[in-house]
Scaffold this motif. Structure first.
Motif, PDB file in Angstrom:
ATOM      1  N   GLY A  14       0.808  -1.206   0.000  1.00  0.00           N
ATOM      2  CA  GLY A  14       0.000   0.000   0.000  1.00  0.00           C
ATOM      3  C   GLY A  14       0.846   1.263   0.000  1.00  0.00           C
ATOM      4  O   GLY A  14       1.829   1.372  -0.747  1.00  0.00           O
ATOM      5  N   ASN A  15       0.520   2.193   0.895  1.00  0.00           N
ATOM      6  CA  ASN A  15       1.170   3.510   0.930  1.00  0.00           C
ATOM      7  C   ASN A  15       2.313   3.594   1.931  1.00  0.00           C
ATOM      8  O   ASN A  15       2.702   4.703   2.333  1.00  0.00           O
ATOM      9  CB  ASN A  15       0.123   4.576   1.256  1.00  0.00           C
ATOM     10  N   GLU A  16       2.862   2.447   2.335  1.00  0.00           N
ATOM     11  CA  GLU A  16       3.888   2.452   3.372  1.00  0.00           C
ATOM     12  C   GLU A  16       5.077   3.339   3.010  1.00  0.00           C
ATOM     13  O   GLU A  16       5.491   4.198   3.794  1.00  0.00           O
ATOM     14  CB  GLU A  16       4.364   1.023   3.657  1.00  0.00           C
ATOM     15  N   LYS A  17       5.651   3.137   1.845  1.00  0.00           N
ATOM     16  CA  LYS A  17       6.834   3.906   1.450  1.00  0.00           C
ATOM     17  C   LYS A  17       6.496   5.395   1.315  1.00  0.00           C
ATOM     18  O   LYS A  17       7.264   6.262   1.738  1.00  0.00           O
ATOM     19  CB  LYS A  17       7.403   3.376   0.142  1.00  0.00           C
ATOM     20  N   LYS A  18       5.351   5.689   0.742  1.00  0.00           N
ATOM     21  CA  LYS A  18       4.924   7.080   0.564  1.00  0.00           C
ATOM     22  C   LYS A  18       4.851   7.807   1.905  1.00  0.00           C
ATOM     23  O   LYS A  18       5.356   8.934   2.048  1.00  0.00           O
ATOM     24  CB  LYS A  18       3.566   7.107  -0.133  1.00  0.00           C
ATOM     25  N   TYR A  19       4.229   7.172   2.898  1.00  0.00           N
ATOM     26  CA  TYR A  19       4.040   7.832   4.181  1.00  0.00           C
ATOM     27  C   TYR A  19       5.346   7.920   4.964  1.00  0.00           C
ATOM     28  O   TYR A  19       5.611   8.935   5.634  1.00  0.00           O
ATOM     29  CB  TYR A  19       2.972   7.111   5.004  1.00  0.00           C
ATOM     30  N   VAL A  20       6.172   6.886   4.912  1.00  0.00           N
ATOM     31  CA  VAL A  20       7.467   6.932   5.604  1.00  0.00           C
ATOM     32  C   VAL A  20       8.353   8.011   4.983  1.00  0.00           C
ATOM     33  O   VAL A  20       9.007   8.782   5.696  1.00  0.00           O
ATOM     34  CB  VAL A  20       8.152   5.554   5.564  1.00  0.00           C
ATOM     35  N   ASP A  21       8.377   8.083   3.662  1.00  0.00           N
ATOM     36  CA  ASP A  21       9.152   9.131   2.989  1.00  0.00           C
ATOM     37  C   ASP A  21       8.656  10.514   3.402  1.00  0.00           C
ATOM     38  O   ASP A  21       9.447  11.447   3.604  1.00  0.00           O
ATOM     39  CB  ASP A  21       9.058   8.984   1.471  1.00  0.00           C
ATOM     40  N   ASP A  22       7.340  10.650   3.535  1.00  0.00           N
ATOM     41  CA  ASP A  22       6.765  11.929   3.942  1.00  0.00           C
ATOM     42  C   ASP A  22       7.224  12.300   5.349  1.00  0.00           C
ATOM     43  O   ASP A  22       7.584  13.457   5.607  1.00  0.00           O
ATOM     44  CB  ASP A  22       5.236  11.840   3.883  1.00  0.00           C
ATOM     45  N   ALA A  23       7.217  11.319   6.261  1.00  0.00           N
ATOM     46  CA  ALA A  23       7.681  11.582   7.629  1.00  0.00           C
ATOM     47  C   ALA A  23       9.154  11.978   7.633  1.00  0.00           C
ATOM     48  O   ALA A  23       9.569  12.896   8.363  1.00  0.00           O
ATOM     49  CB  ALA A  23       7.451  10.353   8.505  1.00  0.00           C
ATOM     50  N   LEU A  24       9.951  11.329   6.801  1.00  0.00           N
ATOM     51  CA  LEU A  24      11.375  11.665   6.701  1.00  0.00           C
ATOM     52  C   LEU A  24      11.565  13.082   6.169  1.00  0.00           C
ATOM     53  O   LEU A  24      12.389  13.857   6.676  1.00  0.00           O
ATOM     54  CB  LEU A  24      12.084  10.665   5.796  1.00  0.00           C
ATOM     55  N   ARG A 249       6.977   5.067  24.108  1.00  0.00           N
ATOM     56  CA  ARG A 249       6.369   5.816  23.017  1.00  0.00           C
ATOM     57  C   ARG A 249       6.593   5.126  21.665  1.00  0.00           C
ATOM     58  O   ARG A 249       7.625   4.500  21.445  1.00  0.00           O
ATOM     59  CB  ARG A 249       6.971   7.223  22.980  1.00  0.00           C
ATOM     60  N   MET A 250       5.637   5.287  20.785  1.00  0.00           N
ATOM     61  CA  MET A 250       5.808   4.888  19.393  1.00  0.00           C
ATOM     62  C   MET A 250       6.466   6.031  18.635  1.00  0.00           C
ATOM     63  O   MET A 250       6.244   7.193  18.940  1.00  0.00           O
ATOM     64  CB  MET A 250       4.445   4.543  18.762  1.00  0.00           C
ATOM     65  N   THR A 251       7.258   5.691  17.614  1.00  0.00           N
ATOM     66  CA  THR A 251       7.865   6.745  16.788  1.00  0.00           C
ATOM     67  C   THR A 251       6.951   7.102  15.626  1.00  0.00           C
ATOM     68  O   THR A 251       6.096   6.310  15.220  1.00  0.00           O
ATOM     69  CB  THR A 251       9.222   6.297  16.228  1.00  0.00           C
ATOM     70  N   ASN A 252       7.163   8.288  15.086  1.00  0.00           N
ATOM     71  CA  ASN A 252       6.371   8.744  13.953  1.00  0.00           C
ATOM     72  C   ASN A 252       6.632   7.906  12.710  1.00  0.00           C
ATOM     73  O   ASN A 252       5.728   7.689  11.895  1.00  0.00           O
ATOM     74  CB  ASN A 252       6.668  10.221  13.670  1.00  0.00           C
ATOM     75  N   LEU A 253       7.864   7.420  12.551  1.00  0.00           N
ATOM     76  CA  LEU A 253       8.168   6.539  11.419  1.00  0.00           C
ATOM     77  C   LEU A 253       7.374   5.241  11.511  1.00  0.00           C
ATOM     78  O   LEU A 253       6.834   4.750  10.516  1.00  0.00           O
ATOM     79  CB  LEU A 253       9.666   6.221  11.364  1.00  0.00           C
ATOM     80  N   GLN A 254       7.320   4.671  12.714  1.00  0.00           N
ATOM     81  CA  GLN A 254       6.512   3.472  12.899  1.00  0.00           C
ATOM     82  C   GLN A 254       5.043   3.753  12.603  1.00  0.00           C
ATOM     83  O   GLN A 254       4.365   2.965  11.939  1.00  0.00           O
ATOM     84  CB  GLN A 254       6.661   2.958  14.340  1.00  0.00           C
ATOM     85  N   ALA A 255       4.558   4.870  13.103  1.00  0.00           N
ATOM     86  CA  ALA A 255       3.150   5.217  12.901  1.00  0.00           C
ATOM     87  C   ALA A 255       2.835   5.436  11.428  1.00  0.00           C
ATOM     88  O   ALA A 255       1.723   5.116  10.974  1.00  0.00           O
ATOM     89  CB  ALA A 255       2.798   6.462  13.712  1.00  0.00           C
ATOM     90  N   ALA A 256       3.793   5.969  10.659  1.00  0.00           N
ATOM     91  CA  ALA A 256       3.574   6.143   9.224  1.00  0.00           C
ATOM     92  C   ALA A 256       3.318   4.799   8.557  1.00  0.00           C
ATOM     93  O   ALA A 256       2.424   4.673   7.702  1.00  0.00           O
ATOM     94  CB  ALA A 256       4.781   6.832   8.587  1.00  0.00           C
ATOM     95  N   LEU A 257       4.088   3.786   8.944  1.00  0.00           N
ATOM     96  CA  LEU A 257       3.814   2.427   8.455  1.00  0.00           C
ATOM     97  C   LEU A 257       2.418   1.981   8.873  1.00  0.00           C
ATOM     98  O   LEU A 257       1.658   1.408   8.086  1.00  0.00           O
ATOM     99  CB  LEU A 257       4.834   1.437   9.022  1.00  0.00           C
TER     100      LEU A 257
END
Length: 394
Positions: A14-24, A249-257
């Protein structure tokens, strides 16, 4: 090796890479960021609850829930013996004592023995359940929805209410499982007890790599759980802390996934159901064992598929040898867990009438359950399992 069929691996289509890249790109990679808030909102909406707090793991969620339950050193917590040890270890984090309970035929905690223990081994005293022999307060019960199969929560909640027990639902394997009949129709695993905990480990139905979430009946309690998970900051600018907090805490990168995975969750569940039916057709006449069903009156996420092998067909066959032989044929399987009350750290704890769990522990084999499985993968896995176990495929 012609083919390899893995046990349970993540599905990133799905959109995993898109959202992780966005967080980065935004620079929000650690324990703050919009994707954490978004994931919490998605989970709350899906589960039909007011609030969910993302956290570092299912284990951390269980620990936070026990803290919020008021579990103190020396208290007792009733737990299943047939589960992954992470469901029990948080009891010891609170310096409390687990009491091990048997399973029923769903592999989940047996409510009849739960009621019997409370009635015969304990007494009610000032709205607290007290263990007669030790004098310890029995504070809570942890209920695990094993492999996505729902426990008998209607019975368990009735018992808990009678004996003033807090109920922590370990729904780490059961995101999406819900009741379709009875008084709990429409209720999701993790939303029935006082607290519910989820895991997003790499092998779960959705994953954030690591990570988890916790919810509660009361939104204020979830807010407090969130506060505890983020080091209990009362004044983050001047570092004032009025309680003992945790770095859970969860990280934002994890949450993007996780946000991308939540978009696919319903499709993952439908795939699990379709693949279970395919396995059921392949094993319906198998002489070596039975594909375990899921509880009637529920819609399970069917996270893991389990074969219960006939004990008489296991004569002379070691489970390790079976798993090794299947691995050589490209089919990854695993044994169910060793019973926790038999593990070294817990041998001195009370184990109450453990009768069914040893049989299931010795005979259950988990088979490939990934959402990427094709019909050809399932047919191949079933064929190899049948040949190794020496039964008729049917």
């Amino acid at each position: 090796m012609k083919r390899f069929v893995p046990l349970s691996i993540p599905n990133f289509n799905g959109n995993e890479k898109k959202y992780v890249d966005d967080a980065l790109e935004q620079g929000w990679v650690s324990t703050g960021g919009a994707y954490i808030i978004r994931l919490e909102q998605q989970l709350a909406e899906f589960l039909k609850v007011d609030r969910v707090a993302a956290c570092q793991s299912g284990t951390s969620g269980l620990h936070l829930a026990l803290v919020e339950c008021g579990v103190q050193p020396g208290d007792m917590v009733l737990v299943p013996t047939l589960t992954f040890i992470a469901a029990v270890n948080p009891v010891r984090y609170q310096f409390a004592e687990p009491v091990f309970m048997d399973c029923d035929d769903s592999l989940c905690l047996d409510p009849e023995k739960l009621a019997e223990f409370c009635e015969k081994e304990c007494r009610l005293e000032a709205q607290q359940l007290v263990h007669k022999k030790s004098g310890r307060v029995v504070k809570a019960v942890i209920v695990v929805h094993v492999f996505g199969n729902l426990a008998d929560m209607e019975a368990i909640m009735s018992i808990a209410g009678k004996y003033h027990l807090k109920v922590v639902e370990d729904a780490t394997e059961a995101l999406g499982s819900h009741y379709t009949a009875g008084k709990l129709a429409g209720r999701y695993a993790g939303t029935i007890g006082d607290f519910g905990v989820y895991s997003f480990n790499g092998n779960k139905i959705i994953t954030t790599g690591g990570g988890g979430a916790v919810t509660a009946r009361c939104a204020d309690e979830v807010e407090h759980l969130k506060y505890l998970s983020t080091q209990a900051k009362d004044d983050p600018q001047f570092y004032i802390h009025n309680e003992i907090g945790y770095n859970y805490r969860m990280t934002n990168l994890q949450a993007a996934l996780g946000v991308a995975q939540m978009e696919e969750l319903q499709q993952f569940i439908e795939t699990k159901h379709r693949n279970y039916i395919l396995y059921k057709e392949r094993f319906q006449d198998a002489s070596f064992g039975t594909l375990l069903p899921f509880r009637e009156g529920t819609c399970s996420n069917q996270w893991f598929y389990s074969l219960q092998l006939r004990e008489d067909r296991l004569q002379g066959k070691d489970m390790r040898d079976i798993i090794g032989a299947l691995q050589e044929r490209g089919v990854q399987t695993r044994a169910i867990w060793g019973l926790i009350h038999e593990q070294k750290p817990y041998r001195q704890n009370i184990a109450y009438k453990i009768e069914k769990a040893p049989c299931y522990s010795a005979t259950v084999l988990n088979i490939p359950s990934s959402t990427q499985l094709t019909e050809e993968d399932i047919c191949y896995a079933a064929e190899q399992i049948t040949e190794v176990l020496g039964g008729d495929e049917g």
